[in-house]
Write an enzyme that holds these catalytic residues in place. Structure first.
Site, short mmCIF file in Angstrom:
data_model
loop_
_atom_site.label_atom_id
_atom_site.label_comp_id
_atom_site.label_asym_id
_atom_site.label_seq_id
_atom_site.Cartn_x
_atom_site.Cartn_y
_atom_site.Cartn_z
CG ASP A 10 -4.30 -4.49 -0.40
OD1 ASP A 10 -3.11 -4.43 -0.75
OD2 ASP A 10 -4.90 -3.52 0.11
CB SER A 11 -1.44 -4.67 3.07
OG SER A 11 -1.83 -3.49 2.41
CB CYS A 73 -1.07 -5.78 -2.61
SG CYS A 73 0.10 -5.00 -1.50
CD GLU A 151 -6.12 0.44 5.31
OE1 GLU A 151 -6.73 -0.04 6.28
OE2 GLU A 151 -5.98 -0.17 4.22
CB CYS A 185 -0.43 1.94 -3.90
SG CYS A 185 -1.21 1.56 -2.33
CG HIS A 187 -4.63 1.52 0.21
ND1 HIS A 187 -4.07 0.27 0.12
CD2 HIS A 187 -5.22 1.58 1.43
CE1 HIS A 187 -4.31 -0.39 1.25
NE2 HIS A 187 -5.01 0.39 2.06
#
Ligand code: DGL
Length: 270
Positions: A10-11, A73, A151, A185, A187
């Protein structure tokens, strides 16, 4: 049977929502995770850049002899679906597994999709759902502030900042009367409680990490790649920035301590 690791990327931290579900669904599998923390976020970058990053991420995992690659992702899955054709091992992104579930579970045929700006601009989820069932109405909303919130650890459902941003992004979907929302997503599952509080208990939230983990299990089994060992698998974590912040937030995603320290690599070498 194959005891090599499953490769997940993932990013940043979001893909850990898939790892958490994989550890539950396939406790004997070994996992190698790469989070591109030095280049997160991907979601507001160009297609070419996202494709180049995704190829490097997959190459790193392949150098570690993974038996399957998972783009955990939404952005990569949406913008670089052709990744599959250049890999010599089975591959999945998150779009396909989540769309299957939405098509199966929605009662009123009104589905909301939330994701990064790149994901929403690609219409990947909407296209996939309407290919299977053109009568479904799909409402899309990009939520560019969700990734930085997560994040940075802003995930408490009672935090006024979180509540306000959730309301701002989700109000159109609520007004549209969707009964299902794809958290497009990886996240976003970490904000699931805050999103559920706003959308109400009758709206089903589809966790892209969970659906992808279950789909991965199926693909491994169909390809004879399941790890048949009785031992608990090992999960290793790699990042492209310093591991400190990653390790702190990773425990929130995984809801347990990481057994192994994260190691930093230079992703530009791949
Ligand atoms: N988890 C990634 C996704 O699913 C994060 C996006 C980003 O890096 O912007 O889209």
């Amino acid at each position: 049977m194959n005891n090599n690791a499953i490769g997940v990327f993932d990013s940043g931290l979001g893909g850990l929502s898939a790892v958490k579900q994989m550890l539950k669904a396939m406790p004997n599998e070994n996992i190698i995770y790469f989070g591109d923390t030095g280049r997160v976020p991907y979601g507001n970058r160009s297609k070419d850049t996202i494709r180049r990053y995704a190829m490097q991420d997959a190459n790193f995992l392949l150098k570690n002899n993974v038996k399957m690659v998972i783009a955990a992702c939404g952005t990569v899955s949406s913008v670089a679906p052709d990744l599959e054709s250049v890999l010599k091992v089975p591959y999945t992104g998150v779009v396909l597994p989540t769309c299957f579930t939405a098509l199966k579970e929605s009662k009123n045929g009104k589905v909301g999709v939330i994701g990064t700006t790149a994901t929403i601009n690609s219409h990947s989820y909407k296209t996939r759902i309407n290919q299977k069932n053109p009568s479904f109405e799909v409402f899309e909303q990009d939520c560019p502030l969700f990734v930085p919130l997560v994040e940075n650890g802003f995930i408490d459902r009672n935090d006024p900042v979180v509540k306000l941003i959730v309301e701002r992004y989700m109000s159109n979907l609520k007004n549209a009367g969707v009964d299902t929302v794809i958290l497009g997503c990886t996240h976003y599952p970490i904000l699931k409680d805050a999103i559920a509080d706003y959308m109400g208990k009758d709206v089903l939230l589809i966790d892209s990490g969970k659906e992808t983990a279950l789909y991965t299990k199926k693909v491994l089994s169909e390809n004879g790649l399941t790890n048949t060992s009785n031992e608990i698998g090992n999960a290793q974590f790699f990042v492209s920035d310093t591991p400190d912040n990653f390790e702190k937030i990773a425990t929130l995603f995984l809801e347990k301590d990481m057994n192994n320290k994260a190691q930093q690599i230079n992703i530009e070498e791949y």
